[in-house]
Write a protein that holds these residues in place. Structure first.
Motif, mmCIF file in Angstrom:
data_model
loop_
_atom_site.group_PDB
_atom_site.id
_atom_site.type_symbol
_atom_site.label_atom_id
_atom_site.label_comp_id
_atom_site.label_asym_id
_atom_site.label_seq_id
_atom_site.Cartn_x
_atom_site.Cartn_y
_atom_site.Cartn_z
ATOM 1 N N LYS A 243 0.879 -1.123 -0.032
ATOM 2 C CA LYS A 243 0.104 -0.077 -0.033
ATOM 3 C C LYS A 243 0.773 1.055 -0.015
ATOM 4 O O LYS A 243 0.124 2.225 0.187
ATOM 5 C CB LYS A 243 -0.821 0.054 1.061
ATOM 6 C CG LYS A 243 -1.999 -1.167 1.063
ATOM 7 C CD LYS A 243 -3.147 -1.119 2.298
ATOM 8 C CE LYS A 243 -3.903 -2.219 2.103
ATOM 9 N NZ LYS A 243 -3.726 -2.855 3.570
ATOM 10 N N MET A 244 2.017 1.271 -0.123
ATOM 11 C CA MET A 244 2.912 2.271 -0.121
ATOM 12 C C MET A 244 2.871 2.824 -1.181
ATOM 13 O O MET A 244 3.003 2.563 -2.318
ATOM 14 C CB MET A 244 4.334 1.746 0.406
ATOM 15 C CG MET A 244 5.432 3.093 0.740
ATOM 16 S SD MET A 244 5.373 3.250 2.531
ATOM 17 C CE MET A 244 5.774 1.839 3.133
ATOM 18 N N LEU A 245 2.879 4.310 -1.191
ATOM 19 C CA LEU A 245 2.708 5.298 -2.232
ATOM 20 C C LEU A 245 3.932 6.082 -2.430
ATOM 21 O O LEU A 245 4.701 6.108 -1.319
ATOM 22 C CB LEU A 245 1.525 6.066 -2.266
ATOM 23 C CG LEU A 245 0.292 5.659 -2.097
ATOM 24 C CD1 LEU A 245 -1.078 6.700 -1.701
ATOM 25 C CD2 LEU A 245 -0.273 4.937 -3.585
ATOM 26 N N GLU A 246 4.284 6.591 -3.518
ATOM 27 C CA GLU A 246 5.263 7.183 -3.507
ATOM 28 C C GLU A 246 5.313 8.391 -2.736
ATOM 29 O O GLU A 246 6.206 8.922 -2.234
ATOM 30 C CB GLU A 246 5.601 7.931 -5.275
ATOM 31 C CG GLU A 246 6.769 8.453 -5.527
ATOM 32 C CD GLU A 246 6.763 9.352 -6.967
ATOM 33 O OE1 GLU A 246 6.175 9.034 -7.838
ATOM 34 O OE2 GLU A 246 7.257 10.567 -6.633
ATOM 35 N N LYS A 247 4.184 8.843 -2.703
ATOM 36 C CA LYS A 247 4.006 10.120 -1.747
ATOM 37 C C LYS A 247 4.513 9.888 -0.216
ATOM 38 O O LYS A 247 5.332 10.468 0.441
ATOM 39 C CB LYS A 247 2.725 10.874 -1.615
ATOM 40 C CG LYS A 247 2.598 12.000 -0.779
ATOM 41 C CD LYS A 247 0.969 12.313 -0.730
ATOM 42 C CE LYS A 247 0.744 13.821 0.135
ATOM 43 N NZ LYS A 247 1.387 13.279 1.472
ATOM 44 N N ASP A 248 4.194 8.694 0.255
ATOM 45 C CA ASP A 248 4.760 8.279 1.734
ATOM 46 C C ASP A 248 6.005 8.247 1.669
ATOM 47 O O ASP A 248 6.863 8.674 2.676
ATOM 48 C CB ASP A 248 4.087 7.077 1.927
ATOM 49 C CG ASP A 248 2.512 6.870 1.755
ATOM 50 O OD1 ASP A 248 1.964 7.930 2.166
ATOM 51 O OD2 ASP A 248 2.023 5.856 1.401
ATOM 52 N N LEU A 249 6.771 7.647 0.749
ATOM 53 C CA LEU A 249 8.419 7.782 0.680
ATOM 54 C C LEU A 249 8.774 9.295 0.553
ATOM 55 O O LEU A 249 9.654 9.516 1.154
ATOM 56 C CB LEU A 249 8.727 6.633 -0.296
ATOM 57 C CG LEU A 249 8.509 5.277 -0.206
ATOM 58 C CD1 LEU A 249 8.684 4.640 -1.526
ATOM 59 C CD2 LEU A 249 9.126 4.577 1.115
ATOM 60 N N THR A 263 11.182 5.276 -7.636
ATOM 61 C CA THR A 263 10.776 4.421 -8.260
ATOM 62 C C THR A 263 10.094 3.339 -7.384
ATOM 63 O O THR A 263 10.915 2.773 -6.639
ATOM 64 C CB THR A 263 11.642 3.814 -9.428
ATOM 65 O OG1 THR A 263 12.234 4.727 -9.993
ATOM 66 C CG2 THR A 263 11.078 3.008 -10.355
ATOM 67 N N ILE A 264 9.098 2.948 -7.905
ATOM 68 C CA ILE A 264 8.368 1.809 -6.851
ATOM 69 C C ILE A 264 8.041 0.718 -7.758
ATOM 70 O O ILE A 264 7.834 0.668 -8.984
ATOM 71 C CB ILE A 264 7.057 2.333 -6.310
ATOM 72 C CG1 ILE A 264 7.242 3.358 -5.356
ATOM 73 C CG2 ILE A 264 6.476 1.201 -5.523
ATOM 74 C CD1 ILE A 264 6.092 3.974 -4.269
ATOM 75 N N VAL A 265 8.558 -0.486 -7.319
ATOM 76 C CA VAL A 265 8.455 -1.731 -7.839
ATOM 77 C C VAL A 265 7.786 -2.681 -7.199
ATOM 78 O O VAL A 265 8.109 -3.401 -6.006
ATOM 79 C CB VAL A 265 10.191 -2.576 -8.007
ATOM 80 C CG1 VAL A 265 10.079 -3.716 -9.006
ATOM 81 C CG2 VAL A 265 11.018 -1.679 -8.528
ATOM 82 N N SER A 266 6.454 -2.419 -7.428
ATOM 83 C CA SER A 266 5.278 -2.838 -6.554
ATOM 84 C C SER A 266 5.667 -4.528 -6.395
ATOM 85 O O SER A 266 5.274 -5.355 -5.448
ATOM 86 C CB SER A 266 4.174 -2.663 -6.848
ATOM 87 O OG SER A 266 3.976 -1.902 -8.203
ATOM 88 N N ARG A 267 5.918 -5.266 -7.508
ATOM 89 C CA ARG A 267 6.086 -6.894 -7.642
ATOM 90 C C ARG A 267 6.996 -7.211 -6.530
ATOM 91 O O ARG A 267 6.833 -8.002 -5.894
ATOM 92 C CB ARG A 267 6.360 -7.296 -8.876
ATOM 93 C CG ARG A 267 5.907 -8.539 -9.299
ATOM 94 C CD ARG A 267 5.654 -8.842 -10.613
ATOM 95 N NE ARG A 267 6.921 -8.151 -11.434
ATOM 96 C CZ ARG A 267 7.743 -8.737 -12.078
ATOM 97 N NH1 ARG A 267 8.047 -9.838 -11.854
ATOM 98 N NH2 ARG A 267 8.872 -7.994 -12.827
#
Ligand code: ZN
Ligand code: ZN
Ligand code: ZN
Length: 403
Positions: A243-249, A263-267
């Protein structure tokens, strides 16, 4: 009492309610409808020895019953759980907390003074219902300590509520089998903070073996050293969940400097945070390694890999492959075979696809390699590595046999 604004929500239990014990989330258990059995003045407080209202409850299915061990006044004085005596905010022994925050309490330990002190403290507590007279409000205040944040629990540790180990079973003498309410397991849980501990030592934070173990661990916590390659400005962020969004980071990482990209690698449940400059990345690495907790997840922080190194493994160009002695030589590139073998006119098209189809990705062999003498023109098995390459082997059509 003002809890700090950290994202650590371990100890946010509403404990003002006198109808309810002061408990840490672990001791309370995961059942929101827990049934509390209350007994007025049911026992003596194990610290101040005064009678207090005790509570008894089962913190979850297949867990052991728990009860409060110290009175609410004593618990409030140290900001600890009435049952496990661990700090309510960090889930750590008082010895660790107080050492980390440099708290010196003035809680009297001798009987006469203690009585007087506790009475005063109770008056203060009921008058203000905030602040800890013993610790001057520091435990719950804004004070932060790197060490505490690193050691703190972020989620309840329900395993601690499991039944105790069956001492009969350990000796091989338990006859109750499935019915036995105790755990039939080898005693391998040295982390159980309640194992054989003097409750007063634990409360006052003296000679606490668990605390000492934690403090030793704090001294040897791993560090994150910046890589030598100064071009690396990327941090790998693992364990981000789904559930982590780029904004959270970004909300957490922006404070260290200008971010070039996230860059989020959701997999893989990870992300890469790239800074515009190295100094910012180093600051971020230092500031987040082993202590960044977002959405109750302790994130894994590593340095990104060097671009040059990453590239080397995937492109054949410029890479040098050393020959390994004792192994067959590398297979030739299909284009080479076409010139030397197929031009001989002795082969058919099927052969090529069967033999070299799967090896389409082999790197280009060194062009100067005189060793690649396959001699296919007369089918002499000079360059044959594997039986399947031998056109004369069983199953080959008769027309390809040498004459
Ligand atoms: Zn007490
Ligand atoms: Zn507890
Ligand atoms: Zn048993």
């Amino acid at each position: 009492m003002a809890l700090s604004k950290s994202s650590n929500t371990y100890g946010r239990t509403a404990w003002e309610d006198a109808e309810f014990p002061i408990l840490c989330p672990t001791c309370l258990g995961d059942n929101p409808y827990v049934r509390m059995m209350k007994e007025k003045y049911g026992s003596e407080c194990k610290v101040c020895v005064r009678p207090f209202t005790t509570f008894r409850w089962c913190p979850g299915a297949r867990m052991r019953f728990k009860k409060t061990e110290i009175c609410q006044t004593c618990a409030k004085l140290k900001n600890v759980c009435q049952t496990c005596l661990l700090d309510l905010e960090y889930g750590l022994p008082t010895q660790v907390r107080d050492q980390a925050l440099n708290i010196k309490d003035n809680i009297a330990k001798s009987d006469v003074n203690k009585e007087y002190y506790i009475q005063n403290a109770e008056k203060q507590l009921s008058a203000t219902d905030s602040g800890l007279p013993g610790t001057s409000g520091t435990a719950g205040g804004k004070m932060q300590s790197d060490m505490l944040v690193k050691l703190a629990r972020t989620t309840p540790y329900y395993k601690r509520n499991l039944p105790h180990i069956c001492s009969f079973w350990v000796k091989g003498e338990c006859k109750r089998g499935e019915e036995c309410p105790y755990r039939h397991e080898k005693p391998t849980d040295p982390d159980d903070p309640l194992a054989d501990q003097n409750i007063k030592d634990r409360y006052y934070g003296t000679n606490d073996p668990v605390a000492e173990k934690l403090l030793r661990r704090a001294a040897t916590l791993p560090r994150l050293d910046p890589p030598e390659d100064k071009s690396i400005t990327t941090l790998y962020v693992g364990n981000i969940g789904e559930k982590m969004l780029e904004k959270d980071l970004r909300d957490h990482f922006y404070q260290y400097g200008e971010i070039r990209s996230i860059t989020i690698v959701s997999r893989q449940q990870c992300a890469f945070v790239t800074y515009s400059n190295r100094a910012a990345a180093e600051l971020a690495g230092e500031g987040t390694f082993n202590k960044l907790v977002i959405q109750n997840r302790r994130l894994v922080i590593r340095w990104g890999k060097s671009q040059a190194k990453q590239g080397a493994g995937t492109t054949a160009e410029g890479a040098h492959y050393e020959a390994v002695p004792g192994l067959p030589k590398a297979l030739p590139h299909p284009s080479e075979l076409e010139s030397s073998y197929y031009n001989s006119g002795a082969a058919n098209a099927d052969y090529s696809s069967q033999q070299f189809g799967p090896y389409g990705a082999i790197p280009n062999a060194d062009a100067s390699g005189a060793s690649y003498n396959y001699g296919f023109s007369n089918f002499a098995p000079v360059g044959i590595h594997y039986p399947s390459q031998d056109p004369t082997r069983l199953g080959a059509t008769s027309k390809t046999k040498p004459t």
